[in-house]
Design a protein around this motif. Structure first.
Motif, PDB file in Angstrom:
ATOM      1  N   ARG A   1       0.808  -1.226   0.000  1.00  0.00           N
ATOM      2  CA  ARG A   1       0.000   0.000   0.000  1.00  0.00           C
ATOM      3  C   ARG A   1       0.835   1.267   0.000  1.00  0.00           C
ATOM      4  O   ARG A   1       0.400   2.312   0.474  1.00  0.00           O
ATOM      5  CB  ARG A   1      -0.965   0.007   1.185  1.00  0.00           C
ATOM      6  CG  ARG A   1      -1.949  -1.129   1.151  1.00  0.00           C
ATOM      7  CD  ARG A   1      -2.905  -1.093   2.286  1.00  0.00           C
ATOM      8  NE  ARG A   1      -2.201  -1.060   3.556  1.00  0.00           N
ATOM      9  CZ  ARG A   1      -2.770  -0.738   4.689  1.00  0.00           C
ATOM     10  NH1 ARG A   1      -4.022  -0.398   4.731  1.00  0.00           N
ATOM     11  NH2 ARG A   1      -2.073  -0.750   5.806  1.00  0.00           N
ATOM     12  N   LYS A   2       2.041   1.204  -0.534  1.00  0.00           N
ATOM     13  CA  LYS A   2       2.913   2.382  -0.582  1.00  0.00           C
ATOM     14  C   LYS A   2       3.209   2.731  -2.040  1.00  0.00           C
ATOM     15  O   LYS A   2       4.167   2.260  -2.627  1.00  0.00           O
ATOM     16  CB  LYS A   2       4.207   2.117   0.176  1.00  0.00           C
ATOM     17  CG  LYS A   2       3.983   1.911   1.646  1.00  0.00           C
ATOM     18  CD  LYS A   2       5.256   1.625   2.369  1.00  0.00           C
ATOM     19  CE  LYS A   2       4.942   1.367   3.835  1.00  0.00           C
ATOM     20  NZ  LYS A   2       6.067   0.839   4.556  1.00  0.00           N
ATOM     21  N   ILE A   3       2.365   3.564  -2.603  1.00  0.00           N
ATOM     22  CA  ILE A   3       2.547   4.036  -3.972  1.00  0.00           C
ATOM     23  C   ILE A   3       2.891   5.520  -3.893  1.00  0.00           C
ATOM     24  O   ILE A   3       2.106   6.324  -3.407  1.00  0.00           O
ATOM     25  CB  ILE A   3       1.269   3.833  -4.819  1.00  0.00           C
ATOM     26  CG1 ILE A   3       0.853   2.354  -4.837  1.00  0.00           C
ATOM     27  CG2 ILE A   3       1.449   4.370  -6.218  1.00  0.00           C
ATOM     28  CD1 ILE A   3       1.796   1.439  -5.567  1.00  0.00           C
TER      29      ILE A   3
ATOM     30  N   GLY B   1      10.534  -1.297  -6.403  1.00  0.00           N
ATOM     31  CA  GLY B   1       9.577  -0.701  -5.482  1.00  0.00           C
ATOM     32  C   GLY B   1       8.665  -1.704  -4.801  1.00  0.00           C
ATOM     33  O   GLY B   1       7.739  -1.320  -4.096  1.00  0.00           O
ATOM     34  N   THR B   2       8.900  -3.000  -4.997  1.00  0.00           N
ATOM     35  CA  THR B   2       8.066  -4.024  -4.375  1.00  0.00           C
ATOM     36  C   THR B   2       8.851  -4.750  -3.288  1.00  0.00           C
ATOM     37  O   THR B   2      10.039  -4.535  -3.115  1.00  0.00           O
ATOM     38  CB  THR B   2       7.570  -5.059  -5.406  1.00  0.00           C
ATOM     39  OG1 THR B   2       8.687  -5.833  -5.868  1.00  0.00           O
ATOM     40  CG2 THR B   2       6.881  -4.394  -6.571  1.00  0.00           C
TER      41      THR B   2
ATOM     42  N   ASN C   1      10.558   5.181 -21.052  1.00  0.00           N
ATOM     43  CA  ASN C   1      11.858   4.583 -20.780  1.00  0.00           C
ATOM     44  C   ASN C   1      12.026   4.193 -19.316  1.00  0.00           C
ATOM     45  O   ASN C   1      13.126   3.870 -18.882  1.00  0.00           O
ATOM     46  CB  ASN C   1      12.976   5.548 -21.180  1.00  0.00           C
ATOM     47  CG  ASN C   1      12.912   5.890 -22.653  1.00  0.00           C
ATOM     48  OD1 ASN C   1      12.739   5.003 -23.483  1.00  0.00           O
ATOM     49  ND2 ASN C   1      13.019   7.157 -22.974  1.00  0.00           N
ATOM     50  N   GLY C   2      10.948   4.227 -18.558  1.00  0.00           N
ATOM     51  CA  GLY C   2      11.013   3.952 -17.134  1.00  0.00           C
ATOM     52  C   GLY C   2      11.061   2.464 -16.811  1.00  0.00           C
ATOM     53  O   GLY C   2      11.092   1.603 -17.700  1.00  0.00           O
ATOM     54  N   ASN C   3      11.056   2.168 -15.518  1.00  0.00           N
ATOM     55  CA  ASN C   3      11.113   0.784 -15.054  1.00  0.00           C
ATOM     56  C   ASN C   3       9.878  -0.025 -15.438  1.00  0.00           C
ATOM     57  O   ASN C   3       9.930  -1.243 -15.465  1.00  0.00           O
ATOM     58  CB  ASN C   3      11.265   0.737 -13.530  1.00  0.00           C
ATOM     59  CG  ASN C   3      12.617   1.206 -13.091  1.00  0.00           C
ATOM     60  OD1 ASN C   3      13.612   0.961 -13.749  1.00  0.00           O
ATOM     61  ND2 ASN C   3      12.655   1.891 -11.963  1.00  0.00           N
TER      62      ASN C   3
ATOM     63  N   LEU D   1       4.162   6.637  -9.658  1.00  0.00           N
ATOM     64  CA  LEU D   1       3.092   6.891 -10.623  1.00  0.00           C
ATOM     65  C   LEU D   1       3.618   7.576 -11.879  1.00  0.00           C
ATOM     66  O   LEU D   1       3.188   7.261 -12.997  1.00  0.00           O
ATOM     67  CB  LEU D   1       1.983   7.723  -9.982  1.00  0.00           C
ATOM     68  CG  LEU D   1       1.164   7.007  -8.916  1.00  0.00           C
ATOM     69  CD1 LEU D   1       0.188   7.977  -8.271  1.00  0.00           C
ATOM     70  CD2 LEU D   1       0.448   5.808  -9.477  1.00  0.00           C
ATOM     71  N   LYS D   2       4.552   8.505 -11.719  1.00  0.00           N
ATOM     72  CA  LYS D   2       5.140   9.156 -12.885  1.00  0.00           C
ATOM     73  C   LYS D   2       5.937   8.167 -13.727  1.00  0.00           C
ATOM     74  O   LYS D   2       5.941   8.247 -14.947  1.00  0.00           O
ATOM     75  CB  LYS D   2       6.036  10.322 -12.458  1.00  0.00           C
ATOM     76  CG  LYS D   2       5.265  11.510 -11.958  1.00  0.00           C
ATOM     77  CD  LYS D   2       6.191  12.633 -11.548  1.00  0.00           C
ATOM     78  CE  LYS D   2       5.392  13.805 -11.015  1.00  0.00           C
ATOM     79  NZ  LYS D   2       6.252  14.892 -10.556  1.00  0.00           N
TER      80      LYS D   2
END
Length: 98
Positions: A24-26, A94-95, A38-40, A31-32
């Motif tokens: 639950r940590k977004i 991020g997980t 070219n992001g993850n 989000l961007k």
């Protein structure tokens, strides 16, 4: 009625990703990054596609209760797919699997 066989699996992937993998940590940065070409998170998350496909097949076996029969197997397939599939390495950022 068969179109509802996809609702349970999609719901399971979203819930597994948000509540279990991301705890639950977004953040706004996350989000961007979702919309950065070219992001993850650019590309296709094959664990999600595979999990939804398997969940839909399970759901179609009994379309009347597909939401209930497909949700848990889909969540498990998505979690373990994210954990072990090499193609999902960049989606682990991020997980809890990072």
């Amino acid at each position: 009625m068969e179109d509802t066989a996809f609702f349970g699996p999609i719901f399971a992937v979203l819930i597994t990703d948000y509540f279990i993998l991301h705890k639950r940590k977004i953040t706004e940065e996350y989000l961007k990054d979702l919309y950065d070409e070219n992001g993850n998170h650019a590309g296709v998350n094959w664990a999600a596609i595979l999990a939804i496909g398997i969940g839909a097949v399970i759901g179609l076996l009994n379309a009347d209760i597909s939401f209930f029969t497909a949700t848990i197997p889909t969540g498990l397939v998505y979690y373990f797919g994210m954990k072990y599939m090499k193609s999902c390495k960049k989606f682990r950022t991020g997980t809890i699997l990072e």
